[in-house]
Design an enzyme around this catalytic site. Structure first.
Site, PDB file in Angstrom:
ATOM      1  N   HIS A 118      78.814  13.462  -0.785  1.00 15.91           N
ATOM      2  CA  HIS A 118      77.934  13.732  -1.931  1.00 15.91           C
ATOM      3  C   HIS A 118      76.990  14.894  -1.702  1.00 15.91           C
ATOM      4  O   HIS A 118      75.958  15.001  -2.376  1.00 15.91           O
ATOM      5  CB  HIS A 118      77.140  12.464  -2.282  1.00 15.91           C
ATOM      6  CG  HIS A 118      78.011  11.348  -2.753  1.00 15.91           C
ATOM      7  ND1 HIS A 118      77.634  10.030  -2.691  1.00 15.91           N
ATOM      8  CD2 HIS A 118      79.259  11.353  -3.267  1.00 15.91           C
ATOM      9  CE1 HIS A 118      78.623   9.278  -3.173  1.00 15.91           C
ATOM     10  NE2 HIS A 118      79.609  10.055  -3.516  1.00 15.91           N
ATOM     11  N   SER A 128      76.186  -0.215  -0.954  1.00 21.68           N
ATOM     12  CA  SER A 128      76.353  -1.283  -1.943  1.00 21.68           C
ATOM     13  C   SER A 128      77.776  -1.306  -2.489  1.00 21.68           C
ATOM     14  O   SER A 128      78.109  -2.168  -3.300  1.00 21.68           O
ATOM     15  CB  SER A 128      75.358  -1.072  -3.094  1.00 21.68           C
ATOM     16  OG  SER A 128      75.528   0.239  -3.622  1.00 21.68           O
ATOM     17  N   ASN A 175      75.956  -4.978   6.591  1.00 18.52           N
ATOM     18  CA  ASN A 175      75.018  -4.873   5.475  1.00 18.52           C
ATOM     19  C   ASN A 175      74.035  -6.038   5.551  1.00 18.52           C
ATOM     20  O   ASN A 175      74.353  -7.092   6.079  1.00 18.52           O
ATOM     21  CB  ASN A 175      75.785  -4.918   4.133  1.00 18.52           C
ATOM     22  CG  ASN A 175      74.968  -4.334   2.999  1.00 18.52           C
ATOM     23  OD1 ASN A 175      73.812  -4.706   2.799  1.00 18.52           O
ATOM     24  ND2 ASN A 175      75.554  -3.384   2.274  1.00 18.52           N
TER      25      ASN A 175
HETATM   26  C1  BV8 Z   1      83.017  10.974 -10.513  1.00 18.60           C
HETATM   27  C2  BV8 Z   1      74.136  12.059  -4.580  1.00 18.60           C
HETATM   28  C3  BV8 Z   1      84.254  11.799 -12.308  1.00 18.60           C
HETATM   29  C4  BV8 Z   1      72.979  12.368  -5.454  1.00 18.60           C
HETATM   30  C5  BV8 Z   1      75.247  10.101  -5.518  1.00 18.60           C
HETATM   31  C6  BV8 Z   1      80.098   5.682 -16.102  1.00 18.60           C
HETATM   32  C7  BV8 Z   1      79.503   6.905 -16.382  1.00 18.60           C
HETATM   33  C8  BV8 Z   1      79.583   7.992 -15.504  1.00 18.60           C
HETATM   34  C9  BV8 Z   1      80.292   7.848 -14.312  1.00 18.60           C
HETATM   35  C10 BV8 Z   1      80.875   6.615 -14.036  1.00 18.60           C
HETATM   36  C11 BV8 Z   1      80.800   5.547 -14.922  1.00 18.60           C
HETATM   37  N1  BV8 Z   1      81.473   4.491 -14.374  1.00 18.60           N
HETATM   38  C12 BV8 Z   1      81.961   4.872 -13.171  1.00 18.60           C
HETATM   39  C13 BV8 Z   1      81.635   6.162 -12.981  1.00 18.60           C
HETATM   40  C14 BV8 Z   1      81.945   6.948 -11.832  1.00 18.60           C
HETATM   41  C15 BV8 Z   1      80.652   7.091 -11.036  1.00 18.60           C
HETATM   42  C16 BV8 Z   1      80.291   5.742 -10.487  1.00 18.60           C
HETATM   43  O1  BV8 Z   1      80.928   5.287  -9.552  1.00 18.60           O
HETATM   44  N2  BV8 Z   1      79.228   5.131 -11.050  1.00 18.60           N
HETATM   45  C17 BV8 Z   1      78.811   3.821 -10.576  1.00 18.60           C
HETATM   46  C18 BV8 Z   1      77.293   3.699 -10.780  1.00 18.60           C
HETATM   47  C19 BV8 Z   1      79.590   2.747 -11.335  1.00 18.60           C
HETATM   48  N3  BV8 Z   1      80.951   8.025  -9.989  1.00 18.60           N
HETATM   49  C20 BV8 Z   1      80.738   9.317 -10.218  1.00 18.60           C
HETATM   50  O2  BV8 Z   1      80.238   9.768 -11.212  1.00 18.60           O
HETATM   51  C21 BV8 Z   1      81.231  10.233  -9.109  1.00 18.60           C
HETATM   52  N4  BV8 Z   1      81.992  11.267  -9.719  1.00 18.60           N
HETATM   53  O3  BV8 Z   1      83.525   9.899 -10.615  1.00 18.60           O
HETATM   54  O4  BV8 Z   1      83.388  12.062 -11.227  1.00 18.60           O
HETATM   55  C22 BV8 Z   1      85.163  12.920 -12.282  1.00 18.60           C
HETATM   56  C23 BV8 Z   1      86.470  12.715 -11.838  1.00 18.60           C
HETATM   57  C24 BV8 Z   1      87.336  13.786 -11.865  1.00 18.60           C
HETATM   58  C25 BV8 Z   1      86.889  15.043 -12.287  1.00 18.60           C
HETATM   59  C26 BV8 Z   1      85.566  15.221 -12.700  1.00 18.60           C
HETATM   60  C27 BV8 Z   1      84.686  14.154 -12.681  1.00 18.60           C
HETATM   61  C28 BV8 Z   1      80.050  10.859  -8.372  1.00 18.60           C
HETATM   62  C29 BV8 Z   1      79.317   9.785  -7.613  1.00 18.60           C
HETATM   63  C30 BV8 Z   1      78.280  10.439  -6.704  1.00 18.60           C
HETATM   64  C31 BV8 Z   1      76.907  10.309  -7.315  1.00 18.60           C
HETATM   65  N5  BV8 Z   1      75.911  10.836  -6.360  1.00 18.60           N
HETATM   66  N6  BV8 Z   1      74.384  10.622  -4.640  1.00 18.60           N
HETATM   67  C32 BV8 Z   1      71.706  11.850  -4.882  1.00 18.60           C
HETATM   68  O5  BV8 Z   1      71.709  11.185  -3.819  1.00 18.60           O
HETATM   69  O6  BV8 Z   1      70.677  12.139  -5.505  1.00 18.60           O
HETATM   70  S1  BV8 Z   1      75.532   8.441  -5.451  1.00 18.60           S
HETATM   71  C33 BV8 Z   1      74.234   7.622  -4.694  1.00 18.60           C
HETATM   72  O7  BV8 Z   1      74.451   6.228  -4.881  1.00 18.60           O
HETATM   73  C34 BV8 Z   1      74.219   7.738  -3.205  1.00 18.60           C
HETATM   74  O8  BV8 Z   1      74.559   8.986  -2.711  1.00 18.60           O
HETATM   75  C35 BV8 Z   1      75.230   6.733  -2.753  1.00 18.60           C
HETATM   76  O9  BV8 Z   1      76.459   7.355  -2.545  1.00 18.60           O
HETATM   77  C36 BV8 Z   1      75.441   5.889  -3.954  1.00 18.60           C
HETATM   78  C37 BV8 Z   1      75.423   4.424  -3.607  1.00 18.60           C
HETATM   79  O10 BV8 Z   1      74.266   4.192  -2.983  1.00 18.60           O
HETATM   80  P1  BV8 Z   1      74.317   3.497  -1.524  1.00 18.60           P
HETATM   81  O11 BV8 Z   1      74.433   4.567  -0.507  1.00 18.60           O
HETATM   82  O12 BV8 Z   1      75.320   2.423  -1.470  1.00 18.60           O
HETATM   83  O13 BV8 Z   1      72.884   2.946  -1.526  1.00 18.60           O
HETATM   84  P2  BV8 Z   1      72.360   1.727  -2.400  1.00 18.60           P
HETATM   85  O14 BV8 Z   1      70.891   1.891  -2.540  1.00 18.60           O
HETATM   86  O15 BV8 Z   1      73.194   1.544  -3.633  1.00 18.60           O
HETATM   87  O16 BV8 Z   1      72.678   0.487  -1.457  1.00 18.60           O
HETATM   88  C38 BV8 Z   1      72.085   0.426  -0.176  1.00 18.60           C
HETATM   89  C39 BV8 Z   1      72.852  -0.643   0.561  1.00 18.60           C
HETATM   90  O17 BV8 Z   1      72.356  -0.716   1.884  1.00 18.60           O
HETATM   91  C40 BV8 Z   1      72.656  -2.030  -0.050  1.00 18.60           C
HETATM   92  O18 BV8 Z   1      73.911  -2.694  -0.035  1.00 18.60           O
HETATM   93  C41 BV8 Z   1      71.674  -2.707   0.919  1.00 18.60           C
HETATM   94  O19 BV8 Z   1      71.913  -4.099   1.021  1.00 18.60           O
HETATM   95  C42 BV8 Z   1      72.031  -2.049   2.212  1.00 18.60           C
HETATM   96  N7  BV8 Z   1      70.946  -1.973   3.192  1.00 18.60           N
HETATM   97  C43 BV8 Z   1      69.629  -1.735   2.969  1.00 18.60           C
HETATM   98  N8  BV8 Z   1      68.991  -1.648   4.149  1.00 18.60           N
HETATM   99  C44 BV8 Z   1      69.922  -1.833   5.124  1.00 18.60           C
HETATM  100  C45 BV8 Z   1      71.174  -2.034   4.523  1.00 18.60           C
HETATM  101  N9  BV8 Z   1      72.303  -2.238   5.223  1.00 18.60           N
HETATM  102  C46 BV8 Z   1      72.194  -2.238   6.571  1.00 18.60           C
HETATM  103  N10 BV8 Z   1      71.035  -2.037   7.222  1.00 18.60           N
HETATM  104  C47 BV8 Z   1      69.879  -1.842   6.543  1.00 18.60           C
HETATM  105  N11 BV8 Z   1      68.734  -1.653   7.209  1.00 18.60           N
END
Ligand code: BV8
Ligand code: ZN
Length: 243
Positions: free
Chosen positions: A120, A189, A213
């Site tokens: 990303h 997540s 996790n």
């Molecule tokens: C794509 C960079 C299409 C930016 C990020 C509806 C509308 C639009 C899009 C979509 C849609 N439905 C689905 C999609 C696709 C979408 C998607 O997946 N959406 C999700 C929400 C359903 N994906 C996209 O849009 C991707 N692109 O599909 O393009 C396309 C295809 C072809 C051609 C053209 C276009 C792009 C996705 C990338 C988005 N950018 N980040 C920025 O950071 O500002 S994503 C962002 O959230 C993060 O980078 C990370 O990757 C992502 C998930 O976050 P996590 O890293 O998992 O963190 P989170 O807070 O969620 O969870 C933390 C976890 O850690 C928890 O589980 C917690 O329990 C755990 N934890 C906490 N502390 C600890 C721990 N574990 C261990 N130890 C600890 N101490």
């Protein structure tokens, strides 16, 4: 010291290729809010999808730019934690080790990891919003600076929702997932695609799937081993156990 199942230790001892996918949870113990928490305080009223999208940037470039400036400040003040460092140690044990990250904070590289696959992008880099290339930028909050070549706004060099991932990074991550013998999903997540597909692809290709996790995720039910707890404790303990 957490106990690890002998079958997991055997799989890791006999593996030659190990792949790790990390998410924001691996940086949580460095004080960098996880992606879902990055909407605390000033940003609490926005959903990630309202800030990390091209539409949000076009609609309100200053708000999006300021959010990233705020996060860049948090990342600059953060230090790699024992979880990041344990992954450097783990990489030394395997000739075919691959580290894939969804994080944009660069903490794996600062911990000493090399060849990190950044799915990303990276918050420390900026680029022209009209696609004319990378740019240098040392500005803090305030209006996005103009591109030195074409005058368009500069933007963070990260992948926003609705944007495709860097093809080379995604191809390398896919190859690592389908070639590895053990795949560890750490601190993510497992909600965001296509990154969240990687552990599924690994399992489908015959890898042992491990989730590290604090909480349950949609991947938990598919994992062969679930190591529940903070990555900063589990990963060093696992490395210690293997040594
Ligand atoms: C794509 C960079 C299409 C930016 C990020 C509806 C509308 C639009 C899009 C979509 C849609 N439905 C689905 C999609 C696709 C979408 C998607 O997946 N959406 C999700 C929400 C359903 N994906 C996209 O849009 C991707 N692109 O599909 O393009 C396309 C295809 C072809 C051609 C053209 C276009 C792009 C996705 C990338 C988005 N950018 N980040 C920025 O950071 O500002 S994503 C962002 O959230 C993060 O980078 C990370 O990757 C992502 C998930 O976050 P996590 O890293 O998992 O963190 P989170 O807070 O969620 O969870 C933390 C976890 O850690 C928890 O589980 C917690 O329990 C755990 N934890 C906490 N502390 C600890 C721990 N574990 C261990 N130890 C600890 N101490
Ligand atoms: Zn430009």
């Amino acid at each position: 010291m957490p106990e690890f199942p002998p079958s997991l230790l055997n799989a890791l001892r006999s593996a030659r290729r190990v792949a790790v996918l990390t998410g924001a949870g691996v940086s949580a113990e460095s004080g960098v809010p996880t992606f879902r928490e990055a909407q605390t305080g000033l940003w609490a009223r926005y959903a990630p999808e309202e800030l990390a999208t091209p539409e949000a940037f076009r609609a309100n470039p200053q708000r999006v730019w300021d959010w990233y400036a705020w996060r860049r400040g948090l990342v600059a003040a953060a230090r790699p934690n024992p979880g990041h460092r344990a992954l450097v140690g783990l990489a030394k044990r395997y000739s075919g080790f691959r580290l894939i990250t969804q994080n944009v904070d660069g903490l794996h590289q600062r911990a000493g990891s090399r060849k990190v696959i950044e799915l990303h992008g990276n918050i420390a880099r900026v680029k022209c919003s009209e696609g004319c290339g990378p740019a240098e930028c040392h500005d803090g909050a305030g209006r996005p600076p103009p591109c030195p070549r074409c005058g368009a706004w500069l933007r963070p060099d990260v992948v926003w929702f609705g944007e495709s991932l860097p093809p080379a990074a995604l191809a390398a991550a896919h190859q690592a997932a389908v070639e590895c013998q053990v795949f560890l999903s750490v601190g993510t997540s497992a909600l965001v695609y296509p990154a969240a597909d990687l552990p599924i692809q690994a399992k489908g290709a015959g890898a042992v799937l491990v989730e590290v996790n604090r909480e349950e995720t949609p991947l938990t039910a598919r994992a062969d081993h679930v190591l529940r707890g903070p990555a900063g404790e589990i990963l060093p303990a696992l490395l210690e156990r293997l040594s």
